[in-house]
Write an enzyme that holds these catalytic residues in place. Sequence first.
Site, mmCIF file in Angstrom:
data_model
loop_
_atom_site.group_PDB
_atom_site.id
_atom_site.type_symbol
_atom_site.label_atom_id
_atom_site.label_comp_id
_atom_site.label_asym_id
_atom_site.label_seq_id
_atom_site.Cartn_x
_atom_site.Cartn_y
_atom_site.Cartn_z
ATOM 1 N N GLU A 161 0.831 -1.214 0.000
ATOM 2 C CA GLU A 161 0.000 0.000 0.000
ATOM 3 C C GLU A 161 0.857 1.251 0.000
ATOM 4 O O GLU A 161 2.024 1.234 0.379
ATOM 5 C CB GLU A 161 -0.954 0.044 1.179
ATOM 6 C CG GLU A 161 -0.399 -0.417 2.510
ATOM 7 C CD GLU A 161 0.785 0.342 3.032
ATOM 8 O OE1 GLU A 161 0.738 1.597 3.020
ATOM 9 O OE2 GLU A 161 1.757 -0.300 3.471
ATOM 10 N N GLU A 304 4.451 -0.483 1.698
ATOM 11 C CA GLU A 304 4.576 -0.746 0.247
ATOM 12 C C GLU A 304 4.431 -2.226 -0.087
ATOM 13 O O GLU A 304 4.359 -2.589 -1.259
ATOM 14 C CB GLU A 304 5.943 -0.287 -0.316
ATOM 15 C CG GLU A 304 6.257 1.160 -0.180
ATOM 16 C CD GLU A 304 7.603 1.511 -0.817
ATOM 17 O OE1 GLU A 304 8.286 0.626 -1.360
ATOM 18 O OE2 GLU A 304 7.971 2.704 -0.774
#
Lengths: 336, 336
Positions: A161, A304
């Site tokens: 994310e 991430e």
Amino acid sequence: LDSVAMEAAQARLDSLTKPPGSLGKLETVAKQAAGITGEAMPDLSRKAVVVMAGDHGVCEEGVSAFPPEVTPQMVLNFLNGGAAVNVLARQAGADVVCVDVGVNAKLEHPKLVSRKIRYGTANIAREAAMSRAEATAAVRVGYEIVSEMVAKGTRVFATGEMGIGNTTPSAAILIALGGLSPEQAVGRGTGIDDARLRHKRGVIERALQANEVDQDDALDVLAKLGGLEIAGLVGVILGAAAHRALVVIDGFISSAAALVASRMAPLSVSYMIASHMSLEQGHHGMLEAIGLSPMIHMDMRLGEGTGAVLSFHFLDAASNIMREMATFESAGVTQG
Amino acid sequence: LDSVAMEAAQARLDSLTKPPGSLGKLETVAKQAAGITGEAMPDLSRKAVVVMAGDHGVCEEGVSAFPPEVTPQMVLNFLNGGAAVNVLARQAGADVVCVDVGVNAKLEHPKLVSRKIRYGTANIAREAAMSRAEATAAVRVGYEIVSEMVAKGTRVFATGEMGIGNTTPSAAILIALGGLSPEQAVGRGTGIDDARLRHKRGVIERALQANEVDQDDALDVLAKLGGLEIAGLVGVILGAAAHRALVVIDGFISSAAALVASRMAPLSVSYMIASHMSLEQGHHGMLEAIGLSPMIHMDMRLGEGTGAVLSFHFLDAASNIMREMATFESAGVTQG
């Protein structure tokens, strides 16, 4: 999970030249992969990290060390292959799929999966992050992307994310669903100081007052406390479980999605693999609330999908152990 | 360690598109590798695990779940590529070097490094495992093997071992050098039951009474409590440190060697990287006594170097991060 495949995997593991269970979670993961896929020795080579990106209205309260324009900047960095998750995914032989589910900027790029539900969430310190319909739509985005990828052969997913400010909604979800106190749940995110941390806790307390969530309704919690990328990841997780794929959970924000998924569909937890213990202080309690135990302790706090992609190596290791190790019989080793 | 190279590595890390320090131990390891090698971005691709094998006279006390003949059987398994460490080393692109430093059997194999000091140790419950001269010779074996490999280009080593019964001398060393109690230090090894665990603690208490060790003389502790493969690994560690190579420490037995090395040459700790936290109960206290913090928590308890080789992936990751990530400037990302 498929108990016949799991028993076959266990029998294979116990025939290999090592004391029973001595490879710990490598063995657990091998058995879990068998249960998920229904094959004693599944091919886990096709892997991908799905990076969901979205913005957060609550950033106007000053909860993050980085300004919101970094979200679209980092999305372009993912698409151009320059972020940490890209480097680690290349090493792991995994695809990176970057999805705009709610970035507060117009984004165009040939590799971007554009599925924007809205331009960022509303400020949860004052109102609901999004409507229930928007939350459902964002979950569906993740679910559909995974469905398409499974159809093309991907069997292992990692959650990733990007969204400046997204430890704030994640901590709010943890308080609402996991029952932790703000002192336990709220941490420093990308690196705020003591004063900003106190302020962030206050903002989250206001968000919980402004939004009367029904803690027995995980979709209500998700819609009111946000964010869009978290909702997208809930869909990724539910999609993986529905299609008998493995889903490796990254850090604090991904685990907030996993917590929501675990309340919407408790059986989905069997399809999850926890990757790493984040330095973000609420992560330990979050994983406990889901019932997961992480493999990597490296004090990472980047998100991430970096921790999840790093642990793809362990899935390959489990797979190789099952296929390549000698048995007590083949190697002529005495069993204990 | 080379502080100039470390500063250059730190500057590079801080220019990359991530919050400072957010990759945790990946960053620490990148910086440590710079300090060890004297290069900001060293090439860490040439890696090897050195598996030292030796037998233990204390096995006649019945301290292990496996019979001693498994030691030579497993050495042949290593040489034929069928053990867990072989599978994981292939995945990591690392060489496996198997050394007979004290197996209690005649062993011949074209790939075996034959440097036997003696046919197993004496029974430490009654007498010294070996003489001081034998311990020194076994340390020299490890040191020389590493020296030769460094000359041929290897820059990263992992410690591995095989020796039925070797959690017993390792626990004894931990009690003598680390000051832990037998209750804290002695665990189940390859998997003994409660009754055998109590017996094993009694055997180790007898060993500590029979051998009056000088706890300020780590070589004395090593010689009297054994074993030969532990001494060989002390040499591997000291050799790596002397030649500015990285040495990744495996589990409980390897850490006993690291503890001895840390007392013989305290600066050697800067060259060590702890890989995993073993399920063996004394390992936590052992790593604390050395001053190391492990990266992997997977409840492994196999030894052989398996945990160390698994964590080679993280060294590659650290190296790739340094080389491949975009900077804030190159990617046009706003710094926090």
